[in-house]
Design a protein around this motif. Structure first.
Motif, PDB file in Angstrom:
ATOM      1  N   GLY A 167       0.918  -1.108  -0.082  1.00 27.46           N
ATOM      2  CA  GLY A 167      -0.116  -0.124   0.030  1.00 27.46           C
ATOM      3  C   GLY A 167       0.958   1.324  -0.155  1.00 27.46           C
ATOM      4  N   ALA A 168       0.326   2.520   0.105  1.00 27.25           N
ATOM      5  CA  ALA A 168       0.897   3.638   0.097  1.00 27.25           C
ATOM      6  C   ALA A 168       0.452   4.357   1.555  1.00 27.25           C
ATOM      7  N   PHE A 169       1.458   5.133   2.165  1.00 25.41           N
ATOM      8  CA  PHE A 169       0.677   6.023   3.201  1.00 25.41           C
ATOM      9  C   PHE A 169       0.895   7.375   2.677  1.00 25.41           C
ATOM     10  N   CYS A 170      -0.202   8.200   2.878  1.00 26.16           N
ATOM     11  CA  CYS A 170       0.080   9.494   2.417  1.00 26.16           C
ATOM     12  C   CYS A 170      -0.779  10.429   3.209  1.00 26.16           C
ATOM     13  N   SER A 171      -0.927  11.647   2.988  1.00 22.39           N
ATOM     14  CA  SER A 171      -1.739  12.825   3.730  1.00 22.39           C
ATOM     15  C   SER A 171      -3.013  12.698   3.988  1.00 22.39           C
ATOM     16  N   GLY A 172      -3.693  11.784   3.372  1.00 22.80           N
ATOM     17  CA  GLY A 172      -5.089  11.681   3.734  1.00 22.80           C
ATOM     18  C   GLY A 172      -5.984  10.699   2.722  1.00 22.80           C
ATOM     19  N   GLY A 173      -7.054  10.851   2.805  1.00 29.07           N
ATOM     20  CA  GLY A 173      -8.023  10.015   1.718  1.00 29.07           C
ATOM     21  C   GLY A 173      -7.933  10.616   0.334  1.00 29.07           C
ATOM     22  N   ALA A 359       2.581  -0.118 -10.919  1.00 30.95           N
ATOM     23  CA  ALA A 359       1.992   0.823 -12.256  1.00 30.95           C
ATOM     24  C   ALA A 359       2.293   2.146 -12.033  1.00 30.95           C
ATOM     25  N   ILE A 360       2.751   2.687 -10.990  1.00 35.82           N
ATOM     26  CA  ILE A 360       3.013   4.298 -11.068  1.00 35.82           C
ATOM     27  C   ILE A 360       4.384   4.374 -10.478  1.00 35.82           C
ATOM     28  N   GLU A 361       5.509   3.219 -10.253  1.00 39.28           N
ATOM     29  CA  GLU A 361       6.666   3.467 -10.009  1.00 39.28           C
ATOM     30  C   GLU A 361       7.434   4.351 -10.637  1.00 39.28           C
ATOM     31  N   HIS A 362       8.191   5.192  -9.929  1.00 41.13           N
ATOM     32  CA  HIS A 362       9.191   6.187 -10.512  1.00 41.13           C
ATOM     33  C   HIS A 362      10.385   6.104 -10.049  1.00 41.13           C
ATOM     34  N   HIS A 363      11.425   6.190 -10.707  1.00 39.55           N
ATOM     35  CA  HIS A 363      12.793   6.199 -10.355  1.00 39.55           C
ATOM     36  C   HIS A 363      13.273   7.339 -10.650  1.00 39.55           C
ATOM     37  N   ALA A 364      14.665   7.633  -9.818  1.00 34.39           N
ATOM     38  CA  ALA A 364      15.454   8.846  -9.968  1.00 34.39           C
ATOM     39  C   ALA A 364      16.717   8.468  -9.711  1.00 34.39           C
ATOM     40  N   ASN A 365      17.586   9.222 -10.126  1.00 36.08           N
ATOM     41  CA  ASN A 365      18.982   8.669 -10.244  1.00 36.08           C
ATOM     42  C   ASN A 365      19.538   8.730  -8.749  1.00 36.08           C
ATOM     43  N   TYR A 366      19.430   9.902  -8.027  1.00 35.78           N
ATOM     44  CA  TYR A 366      20.150  10.058  -6.718  1.00 35.78           C
ATOM     45  C   TYR A 366      19.298   9.330  -5.425  1.00 35.78           C
ATOM     46  N   ILE A 367      17.929   9.249  -5.629  1.00 36.63           N
ATOM     47  CA  ILE A 367      17.284   8.443  -4.749  1.00 36.63           C
ATOM     48  C   ILE A 367      16.354   7.659  -5.467  1.00 36.63           C
ATOM     49  N   LEU A 368      15.356   6.671  -4.758  1.00 35.12           N
ATOM     50  CA  LEU A 368      14.467   5.788  -5.532  1.00 35.12           C
ATOM     51  C   LEU A 368      15.184   4.988  -6.652  1.00 35.12           C
ATOM     52  N   ARG A 369      16.106   4.672  -6.379  1.00 36.58           N
ATOM     53  CA  ARG A 369      16.925   3.764  -7.426  1.00 36.58           C
ATOM     54  C   ARG A 369      16.362   2.567  -7.451  1.00 36.58           C
ATOM     55  N   HIS A 370      16.512   1.728  -8.801  1.00 41.07           N
ATOM     56  CA  HIS A 370      15.720   0.625  -8.911  1.00 41.07           C
ATOM     57  C   HIS A 370      16.196  -0.334  -7.905  1.00 41.07           C
ATOM     58  N   GLY A 371      15.271  -1.330  -7.232  1.00 35.90           N
ATOM     59  CA  GLY A 371      15.752  -2.197  -6.339  1.00 35.90           C
ATOM     60  C   GLY A 371      15.926  -1.714  -4.938  1.00 35.90           C
ATOM     61  N   SER A 372      15.779  -0.324  -4.700  1.00 34.38           N
ATOM     62  CA  SER A 372      15.923   0.174  -3.337  1.00 34.38           C
ATOM     63  C   SER A 372      14.590  -0.154  -2.581  1.00 34.38           C
ATOM     64  N   LYS A 373      14.655   0.210  -1.363  1.00 37.24           N
ATOM     65  CA  LYS A 373      13.450   0.015  -0.796  1.00 37.24           C
ATOM     66  C   LYS A 373      12.696   1.490  -0.427  1.00 37.24           C
ATOM     67  N   SER A 377       9.362   5.800  -4.398  1.00 37.34           N
ATOM     68  CA  SER A 377       9.193   5.367  -5.696  1.00 37.34           C
ATOM     69  C   SER A 377       7.801   4.935  -6.067  1.00 37.34           C
ATOM     70  N   HIS A 378       6.942   4.989  -5.167  1.00 37.26           N
ATOM     71  CA  HIS A 378       5.384   4.610  -5.439  1.00 37.26           C
ATOM     72  C   HIS A 378       4.305   5.248  -4.573  1.00 37.26           C
ATOM     73  N   THR A 379       4.883   6.511  -4.332  1.00 34.65           N
ATOM     74  CA  THR A 379       3.980   7.409  -3.679  1.00 34.65           C
ATOM     75  C   THR A 379       3.794   8.583  -4.442  1.00 34.65           C
ATOM     76  N   LEU A 380       2.584   9.229  -4.498  1.00 32.04           N
ATOM     77  CA  LEU A 380       2.258  10.407  -5.270  1.00 32.04           C
ATOM     78  C   LEU A 380       3.273  11.668  -4.617  1.00 32.04           C
ATOM     79  N   GLU A 381       3.169  11.435  -3.206  1.00 35.51           N
ATOM     80  CA  GLU A 381       3.977  12.472  -2.375  1.00 35.51           C
ATOM     81  C   GLU A 381       5.614  12.187  -2.637  1.00 35.51           C
ATOM     82  N   GLY A 382       6.202  13.232  -2.401  1.00 29.89           N
ATOM     83  CA  GLY A 382       7.673  13.242  -2.306  1.00 29.89           C
ATOM     84  C   GLY A 382       7.926  13.088  -0.710  1.00 29.89           C
ATOM     85  N   SER A 383       8.809  14.075  -0.139  1.00 29.51           N
ATOM     86  CA  SER A 383       9.193  14.023   1.095  1.00 29.51           C
ATOM     87  C   SER A 383       7.779  13.973   1.915  1.00 29.51           C
TER      88      SER A 383
END
Ligand code: PLP
Length: 544
Positions: A167-173, A359-373, A377-383
């Motif tokens: 699942g994904a944790f986020c700021s609300g419903g 299906a909404i996975e997103h990767h970036a080079n400095y963080i959220l690398r492939h295979g990282s936990k 990488s799969h939340t709409l929100e960033g920080s």
């Protein structure tokens, strides 16, 4: 009161101090801090001054658009906060505040929230959260288990697996619902041959690829407005959020649902998702989830359950059955800042299929690398803050049985209040509580009786007057500040008309039957005001 002068004057030395020196206990901030720690309820009672002041008057103290040039004393600032912000806040924890979904917090949430702030972890990536990442994953697994009841051995391969997310944790419903529909959309238009998927190619190409003219989400007319935002944001268009009519119990009408689907087919529009509601925001009703699950299967579309409010009913052995079928949903939204009693700003969405969120996975080079936990990488929100810790705390400290007690109490209190309304000669119940929410209005018995036989035109005229009574009643009660109920407009089946009604949400365990009696008594007093009496006389005049 001696002032903490440390933060005054912009000098390097003073700046160091505001990052290191705690506030003196005899300063304003120190005193507030102490008062909160000693007794939050007492603090709120004392510091929130329930005096009538208009929003315009309050705005006057927040009207400058320039950022202050000079630093100020912490205590001077805190005085301002105390006088202009805290004093005119809303006492949402008051047991007589039964109008909204925001209620009292268990005391331990406060020091833990403080601890969370002190640690200031960022859950977007492991590098800034470490232990908080597995903790959040565990919380999501616990919620997944609550909803889907998978066997214990289902979880070990998934819970801390970098390739998946339960699942994904986020700021609300709202964000939870957007996330669910985002996943549904990206799965509907998954990469396929030369088509690289909607995430890469956009909606226009995706529609052409599938040869359809649009996509739609179906939900009852009681659906939360966040779904409209999602339809807008995901490119469906708000007109393609199809709001299906409801039955006398505010549940989606399956016959009308079928008709809507037929119309969509005629327009060559693909159903993206069917949304069932477990606890409608206005009336607390639950859609027939089992039937909706069957129907979604028939349509071959995503089945989402918006259980932002009602999800925690699953804790209750007695009432869990009301949500039967939820375990067949592809995704489920549950708000933590509602019936999990976590401070504002916490929601979750869980997915039946632990690979769905890719299906909404997103990767970036400095963080959220492939295979990282990295959770980002799969939340709409960033920080994101470590709010999951407060859910974790609730799950451990209150426990399944504690939440069960809270849920059962709320539902039973709603039944009691419904009885009080029904037995009162001046009120009319406009929606039966199924969970812990109900609606009613001021409508004396003889008016109720007259309405039952009145011709349509007369009924409409009378109801329009009663709407005004309801609106004034709610406004005066809010302004008096003793107790609070909210108000909404609903089509009430019995009247076959949209009416203004009072809405009560019973989630604060400190709300007693006596307080509920006082809410009605206060309303009877308010209607004695000349302005409202004049309206009621017009109602009477309509009968002759
Ligand atoms: C509260 C609620 C939402 C929206 O949640 P927020 O936390 O306010 O974003 C969505 N659906 C339902 C049924 C709700 O009750």
């Amino acid at each position: 009161m001696p002032k903490n002068r440390e933060a005054a004057r912009a000098s390097l030395e003073n700046l160091y101090r505001i990052f290191t020196v705690p506030e003196a206990p005899d300063s304003t901030l120190g005193a507030i801090d102490q008062a909160i720690s000693d007794d939050v309820a007492g603090f709120l009672q004392t510091y929130i001054v329930a005096i009538e002041r208009s929003l315009e008057e309050i705005e006057a103290h927040f009207s400058s658009a320039s950022i202050p040039e000079e630093p100020t004393y912490v205590s001077d600032y805190t005085e301002f906060v105390k006088e202009h912000l805290v004093a005119h806040s809303v006492h949402t924890a008051a047991p007589g505040f039964v109008g909204h979904m925001t209620s009292a917090l268990p005391y331990f949430m406060l020091p833990l929230a403080r601890l969370m702030t002190a640690l200031n972890q960022n859950l977007v990536k492991v590098e800034t959260s470490k232990a908080f990442t597995p903790m959040e994953r565990q919380v999501l697994a616990m919620l997944h288990h609550l909803v889907y009841r998978r066997a214990d051995d289902f979880y070990p391969p998934w819970i801390h697996n970098s390739q998946s997310a339960l699942g994904a944790f986020c700021s609300g419903g709202t964000i939870a619902n957007v996330t669910a529909l985002w996943v549904a959309r990206n799965r509907l238009f998954a990469p396929d041959g030369s088509f690289r998927g909607i995430a890469q190619e956009g909606l226009a190409r995706a529609l052409r690829h599938r040869g359809c003219d649009g996509i739609a989400v179906l939900v009852s007319e009681r659906g939360h407005y966040s779904l409209g935002k999602a339809a807008d944001l995901l490119g469906l268009g708000r007109v393609n959020l199809i709001k299906v009519g409801t039955d006398a119990h505010n549940r989606i009408d399956l016959k009308l649902l079928r008709e809507e689907c037929r119309r969509l087919r005629e327009r060559n529009i693909l159903p993206l998702a069917l949304v069932g509601i477990a606890g409608t925001t206005e009336t607390g009703n639950v859609d027939p989830l089992e039937a909706l699950a069957d129907f979604a299967q028939e349509l071959g579309c995503h089945f989402h359950v918006d259980a932002a409010w009602g999800g925690p009913t699953l804790f209750s052995d007695r009432y869990r059955h009301l949500l039967g079928g939820i375990e067949r949903a592809d995704s489920v939204t549950i708000d933590a800042h509602k019936q999990l009693y976590v401070p504002m700003g916490a929601g979750m969405v869980v997915f039946k299929d632990p690979t769905a969120l890719s299906a909404i996975e997103h990767h970036a080079n400095y963080i959220l690398r492939h295979g990282s936990k990295d959770l980002g990488s799969h939340t709409l929100e960033g920080s994101r803050p470590g709010k999951a810790m407060l859910v974790h705390a609730g799950f451990h400290i209150i426990g399944r049985k504690g939440y069960e007690l809270l849920i059962d109490m709320g539902i039973e209190r709603a039944k009691t209040f419904a009885d009080m309304v029904r037995q009162h000669p001046d009120f009319e119940l406009t929606s039966e509580p199924e969970l812990n929410i109900l609606t009613y209005r001021y409508c004396p018995l003889k008016v109720q009786q007259a309405l039952a036989t009145a011709p349509a035109g007369q009924r409409a005229a009378i109801n329009a007057l009663l709407d005004q009574v309801c609106q004034l009643l709610q406004k005066h009660q809010r302004e008096a500040g003793k107790t609070f109920v909210s108000r909404t407009r609903l089509r009430v089946a019995r009247h076959d008309q949209e009416l203004t009604v009072l809405r009560v949400v019973l989630a604060n365990p400190l709300t007693t039957d006596e307080i509920l009696g006082a809410v009605l008594a206060e309303q009877c007093e308010i209607v004695q005001q000349p302005e409202i009496q004049a309206l009621l006389q017009q109602v009477e005049a309509n009968f002759y």
